[in-house]
Write a protein that holds these residues in place. Structure first.
Motif, PDB file in Angstrom:
ATOM      1  N   VAL A   3       0.956  -1.047   0.082  1.00  0.00           N
ATOM      2  CA  VAL A   3       0.012   0.068   0.020  1.00  0.00           C
ATOM      3  C   VAL A   3       0.920   0.992  -0.032  1.00  0.00           C
ATOM      4  O   VAL A   3       1.851   1.339   0.839  1.00  0.00           O
ATOM      5  CB  VAL A   3      -0.906   0.019   1.301  1.00  0.00           C
ATOM      6  CG1 VAL A   3      -1.779   1.330   1.197  1.00  0.00           C
ATOM      7  CG2 VAL A   3      -1.786  -1.166   1.197  1.00  0.00           C
ATOM      8  N   LEU A   4       0.667   2.237  -0.948  1.00  0.00           N
ATOM      9  CA  LEU A   4       1.347   3.272  -1.044  1.00  0.00           C
ATOM     10  C   LEU A   4       0.487   4.324  -0.855  1.00  0.00           C
ATOM     11  O   LEU A   4      -0.363   4.606  -1.469  1.00  0.00           O
ATOM     12  CB  LEU A   4       2.245   3.633  -2.491  1.00  0.00           C
ATOM     13  CG  LEU A   4       2.715   4.854  -2.643  1.00  0.00           C
ATOM     14  CD1 LEU A   4       4.062   4.919  -1.740  1.00  0.00           C
ATOM     15  CD2 LEU A   4       3.149   4.959  -4.146  1.00  0.00           C
ATOM     16  N   ALA A   5       0.923   5.336   0.254  1.00  0.00           N
ATOM     17  CA  ALA A   5       0.087   6.567   0.749  1.00  0.00           C
ATOM     18  C   ALA A   5       0.984   7.882  -0.188  1.00  0.00           C
ATOM     19  O   ALA A   5       2.154   7.776   0.380  1.00  0.00           O
ATOM     20  CB  ALA A   5      -0.269   6.652   2.069  1.00  0.00           C
ATOM     21  N   ILE A   6       0.346   8.652  -0.941  1.00  0.00           N
ATOM     22  CA  ILE A   6       1.028   9.821  -1.528  1.00  0.00           C
ATOM     23  C   ILE A   6       0.566  10.975  -0.655  1.00  0.00           C
ATOM     24  O   ILE A   6      -0.749  11.225  -0.851  1.00  0.00           O
ATOM     25  CB  ILE A   6       0.914   9.752  -3.034  1.00  0.00           C
ATOM     26  CG1 ILE A   6       1.412   8.499  -3.719  1.00  0.00           C
ATOM     27  CG2 ILE A   6       1.622  11.078  -3.663  1.00  0.00           C
ATOM     28  CD1 ILE A   6       1.189   8.095  -4.983  1.00  0.00           C
ATOM     29  N   THR A  14      -2.263  11.381   7.167  1.00  0.00           N
ATOM     30  CA  THR A  14      -2.906  10.993   8.679  1.00  0.00           C
ATOM     31  C   THR A  14      -4.348  11.563   8.707  1.00  0.00           C
ATOM     32  O   THR A  14      -5.369  10.991   9.064  1.00  0.00           O
ATOM     33  CB  THR A  14      -2.248  11.592   9.692  1.00  0.00           C
ATOM     34  OG1 THR A  14      -0.887  11.150   9.742  1.00  0.00           O
ATOM     35  CG2 THR A  14      -3.014  11.473  11.048  1.00  0.00           C
ATOM     36  N   LEU A  15      -4.843  13.055   8.058  1.00  0.00           N
ATOM     37  CA  LEU A  15      -5.918  13.292   7.931  1.00  0.00           C
ATOM     38  C   LEU A  15      -6.846  12.675   7.155  1.00  0.00           C
ATOM     39  O   LEU A  15      -8.028  12.423   7.382  1.00  0.00           O
ATOM     40  CB  LEU A  15      -6.034  14.674   7.501  1.00  0.00           C
ATOM     41  CG  LEU A  15      -5.176  15.823   8.638  1.00  0.00           C
ATOM     42  CD1 LEU A  15      -4.708  16.972   7.872  1.00  0.00           C
ATOM     43  CD2 LEU A  15      -6.172  16.279   9.518  1.00  0.00           C
ATOM     44  N   GLY A  16      -6.271  12.226   6.062  1.00  0.00           N
ATOM     45  CA  GLY A  16      -7.219  11.643   4.994  1.00  0.00           C
ATOM     46  C   GLY A  16      -7.347  10.134   5.081  1.00  0.00           C
ATOM     47  O   GLY A  16      -8.250   9.550   4.780  1.00  0.00           O
ATOM     48  N   GLY A  19      -6.531   6.254   9.308  1.00  0.00           N
ATOM     49  CA  GLY A  19      -7.133   5.186   9.919  1.00  0.00           C
ATOM     50  C   GLY A  19      -6.981   3.820   8.781  1.00  0.00           C
ATOM     51  O   GLY A  19      -6.882   2.658   9.298  1.00  0.00           O
ATOM     52  N   MET A  20      -7.074   4.078   7.787  1.00  0.00           N
ATOM     53  CA  MET A  20      -7.150   2.942   6.692  1.00  0.00           C
ATOM     54  C   MET A  20      -5.554   2.332   6.774  1.00  0.00           C
ATOM     55  O   MET A  20      -5.279   1.124   6.548  1.00  0.00           O
ATOM     56  CB  MET A  20      -7.331   3.170   5.393  1.00  0.00           C
ATOM     57  CG  MET A  20      -8.985   3.075   5.184  1.00  0.00           C
ATOM     58  SD  MET A  20      -9.540   1.283   5.510  1.00  0.00           S
ATOM     59  CE  MET A  20      -8.627   0.446   4.272  1.00  0.00           C
ATOM     60  N   LEU A  21      -4.780   3.351   6.910  1.00  0.00           N
ATOM     61  CA  LEU A  21      -3.106   2.726   7.048  1.00  0.00           C
ATOM     62  C   LEU A  21      -2.918   1.964   8.265  1.00  0.00           C
ATOM     63  O   LEU A  21      -2.394   0.981   8.037  1.00  0.00           O
ATOM     64  CB  LEU A  21      -2.245   4.143   7.081  1.00  0.00           C
ATOM     65  CG  LEU A  21      -2.318   4.937   5.633  1.00  0.00           C
ATOM     66  CD1 LEU A  21      -1.065   5.908   6.105  1.00  0.00           C
ATOM     67  CD2 LEU A  21      -1.942   3.980   4.539  1.00  0.00           C
ATOM     68  N   ALA A  26      -2.580  -3.756  10.463  1.00  0.00           N
ATOM     69  CA  ALA A  26      -3.250  -4.744  11.287  1.00  0.00           C
ATOM     70  C   ALA A  26      -3.414  -5.867  10.538  1.00  0.00           C
ATOM     71  O   ALA A  26      -3.517  -6.898  11.191  1.00  0.00           O
ATOM     72  CB  ALA A  26      -4.465  -4.253  11.914  1.00  0.00           C
ATOM     73  N   GLU A  27      -3.742  -5.758   9.269  1.00  0.00           N
ATOM     74  CA  GLU A  27      -4.174  -6.749   8.605  1.00  0.00           C
ATOM     75  C   GLU A  27      -3.027  -7.465   7.903  1.00  0.00           C
ATOM     76  O   GLU A  27      -2.984  -8.526   7.049  1.00  0.00           O
ATOM     77  CB  GLU A  27      -5.359  -6.509   7.179  1.00  0.00           C
ATOM     78  CG  GLU A  27      -6.469  -6.127   8.067  1.00  0.00           C
ATOM     79  CD  GLU A  27      -7.389  -5.408   7.191  1.00  0.00           C
ATOM     80  OE1 GLU A  27      -7.270  -5.131   5.797  1.00  0.00           O
ATOM     81  OE2 GLU A  27      -8.666  -5.291   7.454  1.00  0.00           O
ATOM     82  N   GLY A  28      -1.657  -6.966   8.000  1.00  0.00           N
ATOM     83  CA  GLY A  28      -0.601  -7.604   7.707  1.00  0.00           C
ATOM     84  C   GLY A  28       0.083  -6.942   6.239  1.00  0.00           C
ATOM     85  O   GLY A  28       1.117  -7.504   5.835  1.00  0.00           O
ATOM     86  N   ASP A  29      -0.563  -5.810   5.980  1.00  0.00           N
ATOM     87  CA  ASP A  29       0.021  -5.420   4.379  1.00  0.00           C
ATOM     88  C   ASP A  29       1.035  -4.262   4.982  1.00  0.00           C
ATOM     89  O   ASP A  29       1.220  -4.039   5.967  1.00  0.00           O
ATOM     90  CB  ASP A  29      -1.245  -4.408   4.065  1.00  0.00           C
ATOM     91  CG  ASP A  29      -2.209  -5.173   3.524  1.00  0.00           C
ATOM     92  OD1 ASP A  29      -2.584  -6.487   3.282  1.00  0.00           O
ATOM     93  OD2 ASP A  29      -3.577  -4.680   3.561  1.00  0.00           O
ATOM     94  N   SER A  30       1.770  -4.243   3.696  1.00  0.00           N
ATOM     95  CA  SER A  30       3.345  -3.466   3.777  1.00  0.00           C
ATOM     96  C   SER A  30       2.776  -2.252   3.391  1.00  0.00           C
ATOM     97  O   SER A  30       2.144  -1.909   2.330  1.00  0.00           O
ATOM     98  CB  SER A  30       4.306  -4.023   2.756  1.00  0.00           C
ATOM     99  OG  SER A  30       4.558  -5.452   3.260  1.00  0.00           O
TER     100      SER A  30
END
Length: 222
Positions: A3-6, A14-16, A19-21, A26-30
């Motif tokens: 998963v990449l957050a830009i 963090t604002l946007g 929670g999903m990050l 928690a689900e084991g994603d990188s």
């Protein structure tokens, strides 16, 4: 899953989509994180620049980010730089990470840096390039104090069509936002804790859960 957050600025993600990050982690994603801009002199003091750099490091650790990329471009000045250069640098990160899911700033935000980052990223992630690099989904997130502040023009509206339950992660999201001591607002301002909680509660109410984050699905390729 990768998963990449830009984000244009460090606190955007963090604002946007904070929670999903946390949920992905928690689900084991990188998790991977790309921050396009940073503060610069003389607009900011050397001390402030160092404080903000420390904040980014702490937030990356709090999320458990596997790797974060800092392009170091001047904040609030992206619209003065050649777009082709930014496209190339974002492309380099996506080629390296090959994320399956990308979280991206909303393109209609009033913040000019957000608009530039959205335009450059969408140039990189044309449909055929998504398949080439393994990107399956692009979600745009809303950023308090920027998304809702855009002028009332239809093409700039944030119209969510994907909702995700972040109830177990809201308190941790607020704690991480508190790490941005140079960026957070006190209540009742848009980036204050009450506003962040209120937006999450409103989005949660839309799908019958306590707290949620909302996104615009820009593109999905199977």
């Amino acid at each position: 899953m990768k998963v990449l957050a830009i984000s244009a600025h460090p606190d955007d993600e963090t604002l946007g989509c904070g929670g999903m990050l946390l949920r992905h982690a928690a689900e084991g994603d990188s998790l991977f994180w790309l921050v396009v801009t940073e503060t610069h002199e003389p607009q900011w003091s050397a001390e402030t620049i160092q404080v903000k750099a420390t904040e980014v490091k702490r937030v990356a650790e709090a999320y458990g980010v596997q790797q974060y990329f800092k392009l170091g471009l001047p904040s609030i000045r992206l619209d003065t730089l050649p777009l082709a250069d930014l496209i190339g640098r974002i492309r380099d990160v996506i080629q390296e990470v090959k994320p399956e899911v990308v979280y991206l700033l909303h393109g209609g935000d009033v913040n000019s840096d957000h608009c530039v980052v959205f335009t450059a990223t969408m140039s990189v992630l044309k449909t055929f390039y998504m398949r080439k690099w393994g990107v399956r989904c692009i979600f745009c997130y809303e950023t308090l104090s920027s998304t809702e502040a855009a002028p009332p023009q239809p093409h700039r509206a944030f119209v969510p069509n994907v909702y995700r339950d972040i109830t177990p992660y809201l308190e941790q999201k607020l704690e991480i936002m508190g790490l941005y001591e140079s960026e957070t607002h006190s209540d009742p301002w848009p980036r204050g804790p009450s506003a962040i909680r209120a937006l999450a509660r409103y989005r949660g109410g839309s799908i019958g859960v306590d707290y949620a984050e909302a996104f615009m699905l820009i593109r999905e390729v199977d």
